[in-house]
Design a protein around this motif. Structure first.
Motif, PDB file in Angstrom:
ATOM      1  N   TYR A  93       0.850  -0.987  -0.038  1.00  0.00           N
ATOM      2  CA  TYR A  93      -0.034   0.345   0.108  1.00  0.00           C
ATOM      3  C   TYR A  93       0.982   1.038   0.488  1.00  0.00           C
ATOM      4  N   ASN A  94      -0.082   2.199  -0.058  1.00  0.00           N
ATOM      5  CA  ASN A  94       1.070   3.344  -0.344  1.00  0.00           C
ATOM      6  C   ASN A  94       0.087   4.236   0.207  1.00  0.00           C
ATOM      7  N   LEU A  95       0.508   5.208   0.921  1.00  0.00           N
ATOM      8  CA  LEU A  95      -0.342   6.351   1.725  1.00  0.00           C
ATOM      9  C   LEU A  95      -0.686   7.484   0.851  1.00  0.00           C
ATOM     10  N   GLY A  96       0.262   8.168   0.045  1.00  0.00           N
ATOM     11  CA  GLY A  96       0.100   9.074  -1.394  1.00  0.00           C
ATOM     12  C   GLY A  96       0.631   9.888  -0.380  1.00  0.00           C
ATOM     13  N   ALA A 105      -9.414  24.409  16.258  1.00  0.00           N
ATOM     14  CA  ALA A 105      -8.297  24.106  17.733  1.00  0.00           C
ATOM     15  C   ALA A 105      -8.466  22.571  18.202  1.00  0.00           C
ATOM     16  N   THR A 106     -10.074  21.891  17.444  1.00  0.00           N
ATOM     17  CA  THR A 106     -10.154  20.371  17.716  1.00  0.00           C
ATOM     18  C   THR A 106     -10.802  19.507  16.559  1.00  0.00           C
ATOM     19  N   THR A 107     -10.934  19.660  15.857  1.00  0.00           N
ATOM     20  CA  THR A 107     -10.532  19.310  14.332  1.00  0.00           C
ATOM     21  C   THR A 107     -10.086  19.632  13.733  1.00  0.00           C
ATOM     22  N   ALA A 108     -10.053  18.515  12.804  1.00  0.00           N
ATOM     23  CA  ALA A 108      -9.346  18.959  11.140  1.00  0.00           C
ATOM     24  C   ALA A 108      -9.909  18.032  10.437  1.00  0.00           C
ATOM     25  N   THR A 109      -9.312  18.341   9.005  1.00  0.00           N
ATOM     26  CA  THR A 109      -9.927  17.202   8.035  1.00  0.00           C
ATOM     27  C   THR A 109      -8.509  17.090   7.351  1.00  0.00           C
ATOM     28  N   VAL A 110      -8.182  15.439   6.588  1.00  0.00           N
ATOM     29  CA  VAL A 110      -7.279  15.336   6.061  1.00  0.00           C
ATOM     30  C   VAL A 110      -7.651  14.926   4.736  1.00  0.00           C
ATOM     31  N   THR A 111      -7.335  15.362   3.941  1.00  0.00           N
ATOM     32  CA  THR A 111      -7.860  14.950   2.400  1.00  0.00           C
ATOM     33  C   THR A 111      -6.554  13.618   2.002  1.00  0.00           C
ATOM     34  N   GLY A 112      -6.463  13.117   0.848  1.00  0.00           N
ATOM     35  CA  GLY A 112      -5.845  12.526   0.463  1.00  0.00           C
ATOM     36  C   GLY A 112      -6.082  11.125  -0.613  1.00  0.00           C
ATOM     37  N   CYS A 113      -4.637  10.210  -0.983  1.00  0.00           N
ATOM     38  CA  CYS A 113      -5.870   9.493  -2.069  1.00  0.00           C
ATOM     39  C   CYS A 113      -4.835   7.988  -1.352  1.00  0.00           C
TER      40      CYS A 113
END
Length: 165
Positions: A93-96, A105-113
Motif C-alpha cells: 500500500y502507499n498512503l500517498g 482547535a479540536t477538529t481537522a480534515t485530511v484529504t488524500g488518496c
C-alpha cells in the motif's frame, strides 16, 4: 468501494498551524498504517479467534489508539468482514500525499488518496469490491479527526474508489 462514516463541523483556531498540521498528519498516517498492518495479518487465526468469541477490540486493540466511533466501528466491521471472508489483505500500500484541508482547535480534515493492491481470495482472485477487492487501485477520500484527550483520532471518513491516485 465507498465507506462513509458521518461528518464533522469545523471552527477556527489560534494554535500554531504548522505544529498542529504535523500532529494531525502523523496521527492519520499512524492510523492507516495500523489498519493496513492488521489487514496484512493472516486471516486464519483471526477468523478462528472470531469464531471462538473473541471481539474485534481484543483482536485489533491498537485501532482504538487512532480511531473513535463511528470510524472505529466501521474499521472493526471492515476487518471482521475481511477475516471472516477468508481474504488476504493488500500485499502493498502507499498512503500517498495527504494534506490537512481544514484545521480548527479540536477538529481537522485530511484529504488524500491511498493506493493498495486490494484484498484477494486464497486462490489469488480479487476479493469482493465491498471488502477492498477488485484488484489494485486507489481510494480518494476525506478523514475527519478530533482532538481527544490530547491525541488526534479519526472520527469519520468517506472514501471513493478511483483507478489510480
Amino acid at each position: 468501494m465507498t465507506r462513509p462514516t458521518g461528518s464533522s463541523a469545523t471552527t477556527t483556531t489560534s494554535t500554531p498551524a504548522g505544529t498542529t498540521q504535523a500532529a494531525v498528519l502523523n496521527a492519520w498516517e499512524s492510523a492507516e498504517q495500523t489498519l493496513h498492518g492488521y489487514l496484512q495479518g493472516t486471516w486464519q487465526q483471526d477468523r478462528a479467534d472470531l469464531v471462538a468469541g473473541e471481539t474485534s477490540a481484543q483482536l485489533w486493540p491498537k485501532l482504538a489508539d487512532y480511531f473513535v466511533n463511528p470510524a472505529l466501528q466501521s474499521e472493526n466491521t471492515f476487518l471482521v468482514g475481511v477475516k471472516m471472508g477468508q481474504l488476504n489483505g493488500p500485499t502493498t500500500y502507499n498512503l500517498g500525499h495527504p494534506v490537512v484541508s481544514a484545521l480548527a482547535a479540536t477538529t481537522a480534515t485530511v484529504t488524500g488518496c491511498i493506493y493498495d493492491t486490494g484484498t484477494t481470495t486464497s486462490s489469488g482472485q480479487p476479493g469482493p469490491s465491498t471488502l477492498d477487492g477488485g484488484g489494485a487501485g486507489g481510494y480518494r477520500g476525506t478523514w475527519g479527526l478530533q482532538l481527544v484527550s490530547g491525541s488526534w483520532k479519526i472520527t469519520n471518513f468517506k472514501t471513493t474508489s478511483v483507478p489510480k491516485c
